[in-house]
Scaffold this motif. Structure first.
Motif, PDB file in Angstrom:
ATOM      1  N   HIS A  33       0.864  -1.181   0.000  1.00 61.60           N
ATOM      2  CA  HIS A  33       0.000   0.000   0.000  1.00 61.60           C
ATOM      3  C   HIS A  33       0.903   1.233   0.000  1.00 61.60           C
ATOM      4  CE1 HIS A  33       1.076   0.147   4.204  1.00 61.60           C
ATOM      5  NE2 HIS A  33       0.478  -1.007   4.440  1.00 61.60           N
ATOM      6  N   SER A  34       0.286   2.407   0.093  1.00 63.08           N
ATOM      7  CA  SER A  34       1.085   3.638  -0.016  1.00 63.08           C
ATOM      8  C   SER A  34       2.110   3.791   1.101  1.00 63.08           C
ATOM      9  CB  SER A  34       0.194   4.874  -0.003  1.00 63.08           C
ATOM     10  OG  SER A  34      -0.856   4.707  -0.864  1.00 63.08           O
ATOM     11  N   ARG A 176      -1.045   7.658   6.411  1.00 63.37           N
ATOM     12  CA  ARG A 176      -2.392   7.468   6.954  1.00 63.37           C
ATOM     13  C   ARG A 176      -3.464   7.658   5.883  1.00 63.37           C
ATOM     14  NH1 ARG A 176      -2.272   7.502  12.347  1.00 63.37           N
ATOM     15  NH2 ARG A 176      -0.239   7.972  13.268  1.00 63.37           N
ATOM     16  N   GLU A 177      -4.626   7.078   6.143  1.00 59.74           N
ATOM     17  CA  GLU A 177      -5.821   7.385   5.348  1.00 59.74           C
ATOM     18  C   GLU A 177      -6.233   8.819   5.669  1.00 59.74           C
ATOM     19  OE1 GLU A 177      -7.063   5.447   3.163  1.00 59.74           O
ATOM     20  OE2 GLU A 177      -6.735   3.363   3.758  1.00 59.74           O
ATOM     21  N   PRO A 178      -7.072   9.433   4.819  1.00 62.05           N
ATOM     22  CA  PRO A 178      -7.497  10.824   5.091  1.00 62.05           C
ATOM     23  C   PRO A 178      -8.137  10.990   6.481  1.00 62.05           C
ATOM     24  CG  PRO A 178      -8.114  10.202   2.858  1.00 62.05           C
ATOM     25  CD  PRO A 178      -7.557   8.960   3.508  1.00 62.05           C
ATOM     26  N   ASP A 179      -8.809   9.950   6.998  1.00 66.37           N
ATOM     27  CA  ASP A 179      -9.428  10.095   8.325  1.00 66.37           C
ATOM     28  C   ASP A 179      -8.478   9.758   9.474  1.00 66.37           C
ATOM     29  OD1 ASP A 179      -9.256   7.341   8.252  1.00 66.37           O
ATOM     30  OD2 ASP A 179     -11.402   6.964   8.434  1.00 66.37           O
ATOM     31  N   LEU A 183      -2.228   3.306   7.487  1.00 64.48           N
ATOM     32  CA  LEU A 183      -2.346   2.250   6.476  1.00 64.48           C
ATOM     33  C   LEU A 183      -1.716   0.973   6.999  1.00 64.48           C
ATOM     34  CD1 LEU A 183      -1.479   3.963   3.063  1.00 64.48           C
ATOM     35  CD2 LEU A 183      -3.681   3.676   4.166  1.00 64.48           C
ATOM     36  N   ASN A 187      -5.766  -3.744   7.299  1.00 63.56           N
ATOM     37  CA  ASN A 187      -7.007  -2.949   7.282  1.00 63.56           C
ATOM     38  C   ASN A 187      -8.062  -3.594   6.395  1.00 63.56           C
ATOM     39  OD1 ASN A 187      -5.749  -1.146   8.934  1.00 63.56           O
ATOM     40  ND2 ASN A 187      -5.483   0.469   7.407  1.00 63.56           N
ATOM     41  N   ARG A 188      -7.589  -4.371   5.404  1.00 60.84           N
ATOM     42  CA  ARG A 188      -8.570  -4.975   4.491  1.00 60.84           C
ATOM     43  C   ARG A 188      -9.400  -6.052   5.176  1.00 60.84           C
ATOM     44  NH1 ARG A 188      -4.857  -6.632  -0.231  1.00 60.84           N
ATOM     45  NH2 ARG A 188      -3.547  -5.033   0.685  1.00 60.84           N
ATOM     46  N   ARG A 195     -14.215  -0.715  10.299  1.00 60.59           N
ATOM     47  CA  ARG A 195     -13.363   0.285   9.652  1.00 60.59           C
ATOM     48  C   ARG A 195     -13.667   1.683  10.190  1.00 60.59           C
ATOM     49  NH1 ARG A 195     -11.202   3.975   8.707  1.00 60.59           N
ATOM     50  NH2 ARG A 195     -10.151   4.793   6.861  1.00 60.59           N
ATOM     51  N   SER A 196     -14.969   1.976  10.415  1.00 57.06           N
ATOM     52  CA  SER A 196     -15.279   3.331  10.886  1.00 57.06           C
ATOM     53  C   SER A 196     -14.866   3.508  12.350  1.00 57.06           C
ATOM     54  CB  SER A 196     -16.744   3.694  10.647  1.00 57.06           C
ATOM     55  OG  SER A 196     -17.553   2.722  11.203  1.00 57.06           O
ATOM     56  N   THR A 199     -10.659   4.375  13.563  1.00 57.08           N
ATOM     57  CA  THR A 199     -10.010   5.687  13.742  1.00 57.08           C
ATOM     58  C   THR A 199      -9.804   6.005  15.224  1.00 57.08           C
ATOM     59  OG1 THR A 199     -12.174   6.702  13.629  1.00 57.08           O
ATOM     60  CG2 THR A 199     -10.873   6.711  11.594  1.00 57.08           C
TER      61      THR A 199
END
Ligand code: AMP
Length: 283
Positions: A33-34, A176-179, A183, A187-188, A195-196, A199
């Motif tokens: 991932h990124s 990180r993800e935008p929220d 990463l 996470n998948r 997922r929500s 955070t």
């Protein structure tokens, strides 16, 4: 990009690379991932040659952990690494890198039993053994690791110091993800409602970092704040919420000299980690 699976071939190619410039190594377990790609970018900025490795290391998974279901996305990983422009992907098989009958392991005593090591006995022995082997095979000038795995960094820095590896360990920031969720290949595994909630790890760290920024230096107060954030989401099971020395991973009474604040939590079957580094006062 050349894909190498044999140790002797990797050694020969790495030897060539080293003779003509700086060689960087980025060890991974794939499912890229990124976050992984940020390590590749850092290595490419610094080094003339970059080798990435993909090896889902059986030695670092406990008997009840997710080794068999760990995501394996080799074709997509190759495509990502090709567009990132690395020289070589080293992707040995388990039989090649962990042959039956091998009886030598690298044990970084003490540190390996702290934070993640406390709940994952043998995990860091598995990590250190395989990273030591990669360092011997590739002999990079620099090796790139994510700050995301802060305990792993501490273990590997201690190993490099104690065993006199001539490699510079480079730590790269958490992507990180935008929220705010860090990463992770895991996470998948998260269902949408998990997922929500995920955070909350970053939320707990932010609350502790804010408290520190407002002048609080007591680790007890920071830990209590993190626990308070987690208490609002009882389905998230906290494994640790700790304030420790980033080098030794030992608990700190206060954060005046800088600290690593770190959390691990379980959302159903999925274990997530995150952390934040606090600088020393007047540093
Ligand atoms: P893994 O494939 O999970 O073993 O990770 C390979 C490398 O990527 C390790 O050095 C990790 O610390 C790093 N890494 C994983 N996730 C992130 C992230 N979100 N940001 C930065 N580095 C990461």
């Amino acid at each position: 990009m050349r894909i190498i699976t044999a140790i002797a071939e990797m050694q020969a190619v790495a030897r060539e690379f080293r003779s003509s410039g700086t060689l960087g190594l980025v060890p991974t377990m794939g499912a890229l991932h990124s976050g992984h790609l940020s390590l590749i970018d850092a290595a490419k900025r610094d080094c003339a040659h970059v080798v990435a490795s993909i090896f889902v290391n059986p030695l670092q998974f406990g008997p009840n952990e997710d080794f068999s279901r760990y995501p394996r996305t080799f074709d997509a990983d190759c495509a990502a690494l090709t567009s990132a422009g690395i020289d070589v992907l080293f992707a040995p098989s388990a039989e090649t890198l962990t042959p039956a009958g091998a009886t030598t392991f690298v044990e970084v005593a003490g540190i390996s039993d702290r934070l993640d090591g406390a709940s994952r006995p043998g995990h860091f022995r598995g990590v250190a053994t395989i990273v030591a082997k990669l360092f011997h095979i590739v002999a990079p000038h620099r090796a790139y690791f994510g700050q995301k795995d802060a305990a792993q960094l501490a273990v590997l820095r201690a190993m490099v110091r104690d065993l006199n590896f001539s490699v510079e360990i480079v730590a790269c920031p958490i992507v990180r993800e935008p929220d705010g969720l860090a990463l992770s290949s895991r996470n998948r595994y998260l269902a949408p409602e998990q997922r929500s909630r995920a955070t909350i790890l970053r939320g707990a760290l932010d609350a502790a970092a804010d408290l520190h920024a407002r002048g609080e230096r007591s680790s007890h107060a920071l830990t209590a704040t993190m626990r308070g954030v987690f208490a609002a989401e009882p389905s998230v099971i906290v494994e640790y919420a700790a304030v420790v020395d980033p080098g030794t991973l030992l608990p700190l009474a206060d954060t005046t000299g800088g600290a690593l604040i770190a959390v691990a939590a379980h959302l159903g079957e999925t274990r997530l980690i995150d952390n934040h580094l606090i600088g020393a006062d007047h540093a």
